[in-house]
Scaffold this motif. Structure first.
Motif, PDB file in Angstrom:
ATOM      1  N   GLN A 279      -8.364 -27.268   2.925  1.00  0.00           N
ATOM      2  CA  GLN A 279      -7.722 -28.533   3.263  1.00  0.00           C
ATOM      3  C   GLN A 279      -7.500 -28.705   4.759  1.00  0.00           C
ATOM      4  N   LEU A 311     -13.528 -31.968  -4.799  1.00  0.00           N
ATOM      5  CA  LEU A 311     -12.289 -32.568  -4.290  1.00  0.00           C
ATOM      6  C   LEU A 311     -11.270 -31.544  -3.788  1.00  0.00           C
ATOM      7  N   ASP A 313     -10.449 -30.632  -0.954  1.00  0.00           N
ATOM      8  CA  ASP A 313      -9.737 -30.996   0.270  1.00  0.00           C
ATOM      9  C   ASP A 313      -8.632 -32.014   0.028  1.00  0.00           C
ATOM     10  N   ASP A 314      -8.487 -32.482  -1.218  1.00  0.00           N
ATOM     11  CA  ASP A 314      -7.556 -33.581  -1.474  1.00  0.00           C
ATOM     12  C   ASP A 314      -6.389 -33.131  -2.350  1.00  0.00           C
ATOM     13  N   HIS A 361      -3.138 -40.193   3.438  1.00  0.00           N
ATOM     14  CA  HIS A 361      -4.503 -40.268   3.960  1.00  0.00           C
ATOM     15  C   HIS A 361      -4.488 -40.859   5.369  1.00  0.00           C
ATOM     16  N   LYS A 491      -5.500 -32.006  -6.161  1.00  0.00           N
ATOM     17  CA  LYS A 491      -6.294 -32.728  -7.154  1.00  0.00           C
ATOM     18  C   LYS A 491      -7.741 -32.234  -7.227  1.00  0.00           C
ATOM     19  N   GLY A 492      -8.079 -31.204  -6.471  1.00  0.00           N
ATOM     20  CA  GLY A 492      -9.419 -30.630  -6.551  1.00  0.00           C
ATOM     21  C   GLY A 492      -9.439 -29.443  -7.492  1.00  0.00           C
ATOM     22  N   GLY A 525     -10.780 -39.514  -8.587  1.00  0.00           N
ATOM     23  CA  GLY A 525     -11.425 -39.365  -7.286  1.00  0.00           C
ATOM     24  C   GLY A 525     -10.383 -39.175  -6.204  1.00  0.00           C
ATOM     25  N   ARG A 526     -10.544 -39.879  -5.103  1.00  0.00           N
ATOM     26  CA  ARG A 526      -9.616 -39.729  -3.980  1.00  0.00           C
ATOM     27  C   ARG A 526      -8.475 -40.734  -4.020  1.00  0.00           C
ATOM     28  N   SER A 527      -8.374 -41.468  -5.097  1.00  0.00           N
ATOM     29  CA  SER A 527      -7.344 -42.501  -5.170  1.00  0.00           C
ATOM     30  C   SER A 527      -6.372 -42.212  -6.318  1.00  0.00           C
TER      31      SER A 527
END
Length: 563
Positions: A279, A311, A313-314, A361, A491-492, A525-527
């Motif tokens: 991260q 994912l 990194d998130d 973000h 979340k990854g 996803g990223r959201s």
């Protein structure tokens, strides 16, 4: 070779909502199942959470009269998840989520209620709902757990003894005791407390209710939950996962899984090494609210078995106050009128009321040596403190001295002096406040459009006209509260398909291995679709993993419903 502790059709690793829903589903379909839990408490991050569930089209929403269609839900999830999430996984969530919830309601003492008006996080996007799709557990009597109540993981922020607050209550209580809706919410909480005392029945709400209700369902089906049983690895034979290696009662042991293993042990937010590896900086384990047991063990084991990762990194980010006893995750505080969030240059950089993932973000994307965004600062005035609840403290109550001593809060009679205390540029901060105050008077945020979205307004103050999220900062003293990129968990994780099967890098499934919840890479996803978009998918993919193991991989929703 470790001794064999036992054998089951299914071994579930992790006792949060994903794991317990998977176990409940497996047991419902006649499979023998055990849940193993690393810590001495069950519930994981679910028990620490708000307990919201985001599953479009479910029966609770229909009964509440929420207008929605499958087409709207598909369009909205596609917008939120983006191209990085396979349509098959999105479709699986939407098609099977309602039936998962029906099974949970039928097989546990849980019921759920719509959270009125808690908008989807992007309600103006295609298919978004301003009315919201989030539901939460109805407060649940603690007696359903019996002696197991002692093993329920505690909440992230414990309420005063006997006080049971729901998500719907919190919205109004944050507005302070003088607001009419807050008064009504307080009366509702008081009546609930009086009834619980009269019946000598403590009540659980939020994530506590969800975790307790799922555990009660497992008790009714005689599904064992083995606490203090950390997984040390996966057992593989001829390319198939056939069991879980654990430490139990101080001994190494093997739990055989004739059908397969479902990994639902949370993310890696408490693993310093993994966070540093995957991260963005600055990062660490001190800003998360995730469960202490979430150190990525299941992700590491899955990777060792050949799984691909996504994912990493998130996270499920949220602006948080770094306090000595643990971070405080800011929800309503950022949206209430009379505050702004600025970077290290004293300038606003984001809509303060934006969904919390988006706010962080923006912190990371703008962070640099020339314009540091980490930490950021929430700037407020005395009117804000006189009016609203802040970090659980009632209006007018002084912020704790230890917060000042730790550097998490600063207070000054003038903006320039406040800037000096925090290292911000006094001239820039002064201009920022002046410009924002102009927006507050006109009711339109020309820089970041705060208050334009129905989501923004959910935690606003409806008494503020014309914009419920805007009020000037002009009553001294002024406050600066340090804000860092906190999270609810990472979340990854392991790459999975629409059946929750764990995949290799070439897209082929690892036989006998499934993953759900934060052990798997998020279907969002990223959201983040809305309140409960962590738990709703976690439960649904736990359910789908168990369905696949039970041989229902091609079943229609009707075939998989509880009888």
């Amino acid at each position: 070779m470790p001794a064999e502790a036992a054998g089951f059709d299914v071994v579930v690793v992790g006792s949060g909502a994903a794991g317990m829903t998977a176990a409940l589903t497996a047991a419902h379909h006649g499979l023998s199942v055990v849940v193993i839990e690393k810590t001495g408490k069950f519930g994981g991050s679910t028990a620490r959470s708000g307990g919201g569930v985001w599953v479009p089209g479910n029966e609770v929403l229909r009964k509440a009269g929420v207008a929605d269609t499958p087409e709207q839900a598909r369009a909205y999830l596609a917008h939120v998840a983006g191209d990085g999430v396979e349509p098959e996984r999105q479709r699986a969530l939407l098609e099977h989520g309602p039936d998962m919830l029906a099974l949970v309601r039928a097989g546990t003492p849980l019921d759920f209620a719509w959270v009125p008006g808690y908008a989807d996080y992007y309600p103006e996007a295609p298919g978004g709902l301003a009315a919201g799709r989030s539901i939460e557990p109805v407060p649940l009597g603690a007696r359903v757990l019996g002696a197991e109540l002692a093993h329920l993981s505690p909440p992230y922020l414990p309420a005063p003894a006997g006080v049971t607050i729901t998500q719907a209550d919190y919205r109004w209580l944050s507005l302070g005791p003088r607001h009419p809706r807050a008064i009504l919410a307080s009366a509702k909480v008081a009546l609930r407390m009086a009834r619980a005392r009269l019946l000598r029945q403590p009540l659980l709400s939020l994530g506590q209710a969800l975790a307790a209700g799922l555990r009660a369902g497992l008790l009714a089906k005689n599904v064992p939950v083995w606490l203090n049983t950390p997984m040390t690895g996966l057992q593989m034979e001829e390319g198939r996962v056939t069991g879980v290696q654990v430490t139990r009662d101080g001994q190494h042991a093997l739990i055989r899984a004739a059908g397969g293993v479902i990994l639902a042990a949370g993310g890696f937010e408490r693993n310093e090494q993994m966070r540093q590896r995957y991260q963005r900086q600055p990062i660490g384990v001190d800003w998360t609210t995730g469960s202490a047991g979430n150190t990525g063990d299941a992700i590491t084991a899955g990777e060792a078995a050949g799984a691909a990762l996504d994912l990493m990194d998130d996270a499920w980010w949220g602006p948080s106050i770094p306090l000595s006893g643990g971070p405080y995750f800011c929800l309503a505080e950022r949206s209430l009128p009379g505050c702004i969030m600025v970077n290290g240059s004293g300038q606003r950089f984001v809509n303060e009321s934006a969904p919390y993932v988006d706010a962080v973000h923006a912190m990371y994307e703008g962070h640099s040596g020339d314009g540091p965004h980490i930490p950021s600062w929430l700037i407020t005035d005395q009117r804000y403190r006189n009016t609203y609840v802040f970090a659980g403290l009632p209006p007018r109550k002084p912020l704790p001295r230890r917060w000042y001593a730790a550097g998490a809060v600063h207070r000054a009679p003038a903006i320039a002096e406040l800037a000096g205390q925090t290292g911000l540029d006094a001239e820039a901060l002064g201009k920022t406040v002046t410009r924002f105050n102009g927006f507050a008077h006109t009711g339109r945020d020309e820089d970041f459009h705060r208050g334009d979205s129905a989501y923004d307004r959910y935690y606003g103050d409806p008494r503020r006209r014309p914009n419920p999220n805007l009020a000037p900062l002009d009553m001294p003293p002024f406050y600066a509260i340090k804000i860092v990129p906190g999270d609810l968990g990472t979340k990854g994780g392991l790459r999975t398909d629409e059946r929750a099967r764990v995949l290799r890098g070439d897209g082929t499934p690892i036989a006998g291995l499934y993953a759900a919840g934060n052990t798997s890479a998020a279907v969002m996803g990223r959201s983040y679709a809305g309140a409960g978009a962590t738990i709703g998918p976690a439960m649904t993919f736990g359910y789908l993993a168990a369905l696949d193991l039970a041989g229902h991989r091609d079943a229609s929703p009707e075939q998989s419903r509880p009888g």
